[in-house]
Design an enzyme around this catalytic site. Structure first.
Site, mmCIF file in Angstrom:
data_model
loop_
_atom_site.group_PDB
_atom_site.id
_atom_site.type_symbol
_atom_site.label_atom_id
_atom_site.label_comp_id
_atom_site.label_asym_id
_atom_site.label_seq_id
_atom_site.Cartn_x
_atom_site.Cartn_y
_atom_site.Cartn_z
ATOM 1 N N GLU A 113 0.831 -1.217 0.000
ATOM 2 C CA GLU A 113 0.000 0.000 0.000
ATOM 3 C C GLU A 113 0.862 1.264 0.000
ATOM 4 O O GLU A 113 0.829 2.060 0.935
ATOM 5 C CB GLU A 113 -0.948 0.010 1.207
ATOM 6 C CG GLU A 113 -1.928 -1.125 1.172
ATOM 7 C CD GLU A 113 -3.062 -1.021 2.193
ATOM 8 O OE1 GLU A 113 -4.120 -1.577 1.952
ATOM 9 O OE2 GLU A 113 -2.858 -0.393 3.230
ATOM 10 N N GLU A 139 -5.422 -8.308 -1.005
ATOM 11 C CA GLU A 139 -6.136 -8.087 0.255
ATOM 12 C C GLU A 139 -7.590 -7.788 -0.061
ATOM 13 O O GLU A 139 -7.885 -6.989 -0.959
ATOM 14 C CB GLU A 139 -5.584 -6.886 1.040
ATOM 15 C CG GLU A 139 -4.282 -7.128 1.722
ATOM 16 C CD GLU A 139 -3.842 -5.943 2.592
ATOM 17 O OE1 GLU A 139 -4.697 -5.255 3.168
ATOM 18 O OE2 GLU A 139 -2.626 -5.733 2.674
HETATM 19 C C1 BGP Z 1 -4.437 -2.637 4.963
HETATM 20 C C2 BGP Z 1 -3.138 -3.189 5.388
HETATM 21 C C3 BGP Z 1 -3.175 -4.389 6.211
HETATM 22 C C4 BGP Z 1 -4.468 -4.644 6.955
HETATM 23 C C5 BGP Z 1 -5.717 -4.186 6.274
HETATM 24 C C6 BGP Z 1 -6.955 -4.176 7.126
HETATM 25 O O1 BGP Z 1 -4.342 -1.254 5.053
HETATM 26 O O2 BGP Z 1 -2.251 -3.456 4.319
HETATM 27 O O3 BGP Z 1 -2.011 -4.404 6.948
HETATM 28 O O4 BGP Z 1 -4.396 -4.476 8.281
HETATM 29 O O5 BGP Z 1 -5.572 -2.938 5.692
HETATM 30 O O6 BGP Z 1 -6.996 -3.032 7.925
HETATM 31 P P1 BGP Z 1 -7.301 -3.048 9.459
HETATM 32 O O7 BGP Z 1 -6.310 -3.965 10.054
HETATM 33 O O8 BGP Z 1 -7.133 -1.646 9.911
HETATM 34 O O9 BGP Z 1 -8.690 -3.541 9.608
#
Ligand code: BGP
Length: 476
Positions: A180, A373
């Site tokens: 990201e 993701e």
């Molecule tokens: C993205 C990241 C992850 C992950 C995901 C979910 O931004 O790459 O590391 O955590 O989001 O977000 P969160 O954990 O805040 O629910």
């Protein structure tokens, strides 16, 4: 043809700082992600506004133990294999390989740890997909050099890449240079180790750091292809198209501008040059990026092989300041879309938005995509008999997989694979919580850090296993 291609990479995704723990074991050095606490100070620290460069007793730091995958990885990968994973996306913690970041030689214990993880995957025929940098920066590089604001970071990063590329050149094919990468604009400390000083032009610092990361990413791509021409190198965007609130041209224009803030990074990594809209914006905003004479050529000659991205939701914007009802999203809030339901954390649920995003990205770049993701963060309840009925997660994933298949089968988007986020419960990046769970596998640990760390299968585990076994044909 209405089937996903054979060899489609079904799997799951995690990141070192959110699951490994063992934060000082095996010679690992301290990193930015280790000093981002849970609780109310998390956001100010992650943003780089509240300075924290070491741990104190007043805070809890969830990365220190996380779900202790450092000691459980064999058991965890075995469970992934049981679900039929073809691919497992995980990240290497930079400070396990270079604890300080500026050493000449890598830490053998760190390399051996990841080699063992990779071998464990290969044992089950699981293709590793490695994120080289998932938010983490060795702390010493932050305190000594100012992290990515310094050009020296390019050399340190490339040295780190060379160490892992060389070591794993016959075992790993797929790599992502930065997770990201656009997160640097929103969470500069957590995303890139940047501390913004009082009175500083934050955009100047962020875009200079972005330039350094983009050059580092291109040089890593160059070295990767020299070390093994078969390597597939990808960039990674926190994606999700921005809709216009109405058909007013001003709203439509604003949504285009918002999307460009994110596309900017991928435009450089995939097309090999700064887009004109960004150069004009730098001029307007008085942002002066220091570039070396060879940079333009480095960027031009070393573009990525594929485009990966995270997708949780679409976004919404309006040019009208009266329209201001917001809801949470991946890191930054967005306007509330009245047509969409939202998760318990306010993240809006928009499967068709995934198809829209995929098409927009494929139209723009004409390179294979990889969804690395996607998923639903939710509170799960463990019943007395130990079962976990997460039908809400199944429903979320089912609809997104349908939209993904439409993008591939109806629209002709090239897609390498799908690795839903947090395939095993892990620490939330945004909130530091454990109760915001994404996994097919439940981990017994709560927000206070209590629990046995025992792993158990949720209903979604059996469901996803069937999805993979039928290559996405059976979704009910
Ligand atoms: C993205 C990241 C992850 C992950 C995901 C979910 O931004 O790459 O590391 O955590 O989001 O977000 P969160 O954990 O805040 O629910």
């Amino acid at each position: 043809m209405s089937r996903l291609p054979e060899g489609f990479l079904w799997g799951g995704a995690t990141a070192a700082n959110q699951c490994e723990g063992g934060y000082l074991e095996g010679g690992r050095g301290l990193a930015n992600v280790d000093v981002v606490p849970a609780g109310k100070d998390r956001f100010p620290v992650a943003e780089g506004k509240m300075v924290m460069t070491e741990c104190d007793d007043a805070h809890v730091y969830p990365s220190h133990e996380a779900i202790d995958m450092y000691h459980h990885y064999k058991e965890d990968i075995k469970l992934f294999a049981e679900m039929g994973f073809k691919c497992y996306r995980f990240s290497i913690a930079w400070s396990r390989i270079f604890p300080m970041g500026d050493e000449a030689e890598p830490n053998e214990e760190g390399l051996a740890f990841y080699e063992s993880m990779i071998d464990e995957c290969l044992k089950y025929g699981i293709e590793p997909l490695i994120t080289i940098c998932h938010f983490d920066v060795p702390m010493h590089l932050i305190t000594e050099y100012g992290s990515w604001r310094s050009r020296k970071m390019v050399d340190f990063y490339v040295r780190y890449c060379e160490a892992i590329f060389t070591r794993f050149k016959d075992k790993v094919k797929y790599w992502l240079t930065f997770n990201e990468i656009n997160m640097l604009l929103h969470l500069p400390f957590m995303g890139a180790g940047l501390l913004i000083k009082e009175g500083e032009n934050a955009d100047q610092v962020k875009y200079q750091a972005a330039h350094n990361e983009l050059v580092a990413s291109a040089l890593a791509t160059k070295r990767a292809h020299e070390i093994n021409p078969g390597f597939m190198i990808g960039c990674m965007l926190a994606a999700g198209n921005t809709y216009a609130n109405t058909c007013a041209p001003q709203d439509v224009w604003k949504s285009m501008e918002k999307d460009r803030e994110n596309y900017f990074f991928i435009d450089v990594q995939s097309r090999g040059a700064y887009p004109n809209y960004a150069l004009k914006m730098f001029e307007r905003e008085n942002i002066n990026i220091q570039m070396e004479p060879q940079d333009a050529q480095i960027l031009k000659e070393n573009t990525v092989d594929f485009i990966s991205f995270s997708y949780y939701s679409s976004r919404l914007t309006s040019a009208d300041p009266q329209v201001s009802q917001k809801t949470e999203g991946n890191v930054f809030a967005t306007l509330k879309n009245p047509y969409l339901e939202a998760s318990e954390w306010g993240w809006q649920i928009d499967p068709l938005g995934l198809r829209i995003t995929m098409n927009a990205m494929y139209d723009r770049y004409q390179k294979p995509l990889f969804i690395v993701e996607n998923g639903l963060g939710a509170v799960d309840t463990k019943e007395e008999d130990g079962s976990i009925h997460d039908e809400y997660r199944i429903a979320y994933l089912r609809e997104h997989i349908k939209a993904m298949k439409d993008a591939v089968n109806i629209d002709g988007v090239e897609l390498l694979g799908y690795t839903p986020w947090g395939c095993i419960d892990l620490v939330s990046a945004g909130t530091g919580e454990m109760r915001k769970r994404y996994g097919f596998i439940y981990v017994d640990k709560d927000d206070e850090g209590k629990g046995t760390l025992e792993r158990s299968r949720k209903d979604s585990f059996e469901w996803y296993k069937r999805v993979i076994a039928t290559n996405g044909e059976e979704l009910d």
